[in-house]
Design an enzyme around this catalytic site. Sequence first.
Site, PDB file in Angstrom:
ATOM      1  N   ALA A 198       0.823  -1.206   0.000  1.00 35.59           N
ATOM      2  CA  ALA A 198       0.000   0.000   0.000  1.00 35.59           C
ATOM      3  C   ALA A 198       0.862   1.263   0.000  1.00 35.59           C
ATOM      4  O   ALA A 198       2.089   1.209   0.075  1.00 35.59           O
ATOM      5  CB  ALA A 198      -0.924  -0.021   1.203  1.00 35.59           C
ATOM      6  N   HIS A 199       0.196   2.407  -0.046  1.00 35.66           N
ATOM      7  CA  HIS A 199       0.863   3.700  -0.154  1.00 35.66           C
ATOM      8  C   HIS A 199       1.773   3.967   1.044  1.00 35.66           C
ATOM      9  O   HIS A 199       1.433   3.659   2.178  1.00 35.66           O
ATOM     10  CB  HIS A 199      -0.166   4.820  -0.283  1.00 35.66           C
ATOM     11  CG  HIS A 199      -1.121   4.883   0.865  1.00 35.66           C
ATOM     12  ND1 HIS A 199      -0.924   5.714   1.943  1.00 35.66           N
ATOM     13  CD2 HIS A 199      -2.267   4.218   1.114  1.00 35.66           C
ATOM     14  CE1 HIS A 199      -1.918   5.565   2.791  1.00 35.66           C
ATOM     15  NE2 HIS A 199      -2.754   4.668   2.316  1.00 35.66           N
ATOM     16  N   ASN A 200       2.933   4.523   0.755  1.00 36.73           N
ATOM     17  CA  ASN A 200       3.886   4.964   1.771  1.00 36.73           C
ATOM     18  C   ASN A 200       4.491   3.848   2.613  1.00 36.73           C
ATOM     19  O   ASN A 200       5.070   4.117   3.668  1.00 36.73           O
ATOM     20  CB  ASN A 200       3.267   6.023   2.698  1.00 36.73           C
ATOM     21  CG  ASN A 200       2.975   7.306   1.941  1.00 36.73           C
ATOM     22  OD1 ASN A 200       1.828   7.558   1.567  1.00 36.73           O
ATOM     23  ND2 ASN A 200       4.008   8.081   1.663  1.00 36.73           N
TER      24      ASN A 200
END
Lengths: 340, 340, 340
Positions: A241-243
């Site tokens: 997922a993001h980051n």
Amino acid sequence: MEMTCQQIAELVGGELVGDGAVTITGLEELALADASQLTFIGDVPHARRWPHCEAGASLINRGLEVEADGRPLIRVDDVDLAMAALLDHVTAPDPRVSVGVDPTASVDPSAKLGAGVAIGPGCVVGPNVTIGDDTQLHPRVTLYDGCVIGAGCVLWPNVVVRERCEVGDGGILHSGVVVGTDGFGYRPSPDGQGIVKIPHVGNVVLGRGVEVGANTTIDRGKFSSTTVGDGSKIDNLVVIAHNVRIGRCVLIAGKTGIAGSTTIGDGAMIGGGCDIRDHLDIGPGVKLAGGSQVMNDIPAGQTWAGSPAQEFTKARREYVAVRQLPDVMKKVRKQLRDMG
Amino acid sequence: MEMTCQQIAELVGGELVGDGAVTITGLEELALADASQLTFIGDVPHARRWPHCEAGASLINRGLEVEADGRPLIRVDDVDLAMAALLDHVTAPDPRVSVGVDPTASVDPSAKLGAGVAIGPGCVVGPNVTIGDDTQLHPRVTLYDGCVIGAGCVLWPNVVVRERCEVGDGGILHSGVVVGTDGFGYRPSPDGQGIVKIPHVGNVVLGRGVEVGANTTIDRGKFSSTTVGDGSKIDNLVVIAHNVRIGRCVLIAGKTGIAGSTTIGDGAMIGGGCDIRDHLDIGPGVKLAGGSQVMNDIPAGQTWAGSPAQEFTKARREYVAVRQLPDVMKKVRKQLRDMG
Amino acid sequence: MEMTCQQIAELVGGELVGDGAVTITGLEELALADASQLTFIGDVPHARRWPHCEAGASLINRGLEVEADGRPLIRVDDVDLAMAALLDHVTAPDPRVSVGVDPTASVDPSAKLGAGVAIGPGCVVGPNVTIGDDTQLHPRVTLYDGCVIGAGCVLWPNVVVRERCEVGDGGILHSGVVVGTDGFGYRPSPDGQGIVKIPHVGNVVLGRGVEVGANTTIDRGKFSSTTVGDGSKIDNLVVIAHNVRIGRCVLIAGKTGIAGSTTIGDGAMIGGGCDIRDHLDIGPGVKLAGGSQVMNDIPAGQTWAGSPAQEFTKARREYVAVRQLPDVMKKVRKQLRDMG
């Protein structure tokens, strides 16, 4: 492959015992090998099964004893390394794309292509993309605006790299990988009547030598970058997922999911089918058993397992206790009854 | 991005405290922000960490106190909304496909294309497909016979929409999404010697504003439709089986699977990595923790967790009991022994 | 679809009770059917709900009683088989690719194409590939060097089959399937400073009539082959690792992962979302509940469930015990206290 045992012994630097003229046409594990194949014996259980297997010859670790029966043996220090050397020797090179730009590909004039770059049929290379020397784009790879792909990379069919993402030198992205798709972020709409998409303005940065398995997805960062460190290897159908921030030389097996903003330290080994919650800190060198559901930070170097995951010896102790629970509970119930 | 704190305060309607001339070039969360970046302080823990972070300035919720140190602060009612407004302002528009039909695309003459439709390289649009105004097909989207795609949709590379499926206005299908593939249904062959495929004559109907994450698959209905209601958002690598019915404004995080004919009510929030059995009724507003395995219907509005999933407070109580089990069992065993 | 009940009764060889002129335009399950649709009653609960449903007519198993209300009934021996026959009759044929090679496809001159082969837009067929009669390649299928694809196969868009892999006659590979990608195998580099990729020189061999769901991945063998036996069916987003051996007529539901070198016996039925460890032996006819995590061999014919998985009756007993644990533990604690 067609080699004599003599040739194999020379290649792996091993000591031949038996007939060096025996010809080998393949490699196989002990249980499946036939008389034309070479197998390997790296531990006592394999040594015991040697008389019952059909392999034509075997590599064997020095120090292991087997029943001699005339079949050639090649003694080496480490059968795994010897097999790896043999595999490297006999492996046909991967299929390659012809150097140059296939006439059915679409490459923006502003893209900068290194020497020896090969761009296969149907690829789409957007504005301001940079591709390093000798990189191979297999059919129908799509690189969006401003991507930076390093030298010596291999992108298999249908890979998509979204705008401004970076892939380090020597990267391998298998078929269907999607790098830099939008993170899964929403907020309630001001009128309370729906959900509004949160823009993700960051990107994805993959280090040098990163390999990503087929159909895996890596979301772009919300503000800054989702990162994967040099030398890390990610298997098929993994969701990142993001980051998320993944360190160097991390191994992540198939079907694992890592939620937003979690950090994975250098050298961690993550089993298959794990779910790791968001905003966690998984330390360097952590080992995680397959199928673990991680709800907490994990200190460096620890081995965890279970659902929810905990330190391995605790997980095992709990597992044993739960398995005994029905019987113990029966006894306890009787005791409680007896005592009124 | 390059804005002064004064400009940012005006944009978000906030109250500036400090030097409005300080220039900001990016947004970042507190732990990672550097002196050129703006961060946000939405709760007391972030407020406490403000003196130790390196951000150049911060948005901060009115009512929160921080140690003043000269760095500009912009007081707002809700930092999340303010950040969202800022992100909307600074975000570069997504890459777009040129309006018209790319010469390498193949569009059946019977397809009806709205105004401003953009069909990218290698797309295949089948007979009797309808595409609404301003919809974007990125490279190599395939739309089979009789699909209806709404207006203002964005279909990223390699999306496949099978025959007779429908995507509502404003839909976003990320790279590799497959809508309307056959359901997984078989029956024993009449001679008892094998398995026969059951045809799936239904379709998939996605409402308005539905977003579907990369490499997610949604199977077509057996008789009627697999449906996803208006405004629902589905993450990457989710598996939605035949005849699932998902309500409006539902959120489904990555790597979740929903088996055949299960219903998910409006506004439900499904965590990542969940497995939901077939033929269940998950009520409106249900919240489901990541990694839950759902074997039962869930009444409206409840929060569930665990494996098998149960109501959250029960799941937590059980989880605590299981964690204590090895120690308690040891004591109980001693007691049972002592009592003969 | 538009048929009278009389026509339907004749087609399925059923006995019509009521007005044969009633026209049916679709099939639907009882709870959702409207007056223009035919439903089916295969058990007592469905029979009880018949008066409260809105279907126009119903198939019904001989021997089941329902309240007669004038709506036509068609009595049959087995409603499931009758529905299947009807579905086969009314199902529109799947979209097909035109026979021949699309001008945008790229087919190596050394490839051998059978009679009636259809190769869609953007396909890439490599050197020495063999494709059997009447096989359909939907848009943008990629077949690498030396693949052998049987007769009567259907490969949906974006399927990738890597070098030297084999697909038996009648195989169906849904959109985004990747067959023969590299196994996930690494070893420490000799200098201890990194990880080295292990070559996978084997291939994948799929038997006759194998169906593989959208975006599923099947890794190639390390030495020999990853195999799937005749008639086996694999759902969407399944991960099958290197050297897995799957028997005949095995069913594997969505989102399941099978790790390296594990064997699954003939006729096994694997639920969705399972994780199966490497090097296990799952016997013929085994049934595995959805979401199971398998850490051990499973003897032939057994049904297992849970995490870690165990025999079903044990898993259920453990599950019941764990659910009661918080209350029992409370009582036990009180008892321990009372006894000092």
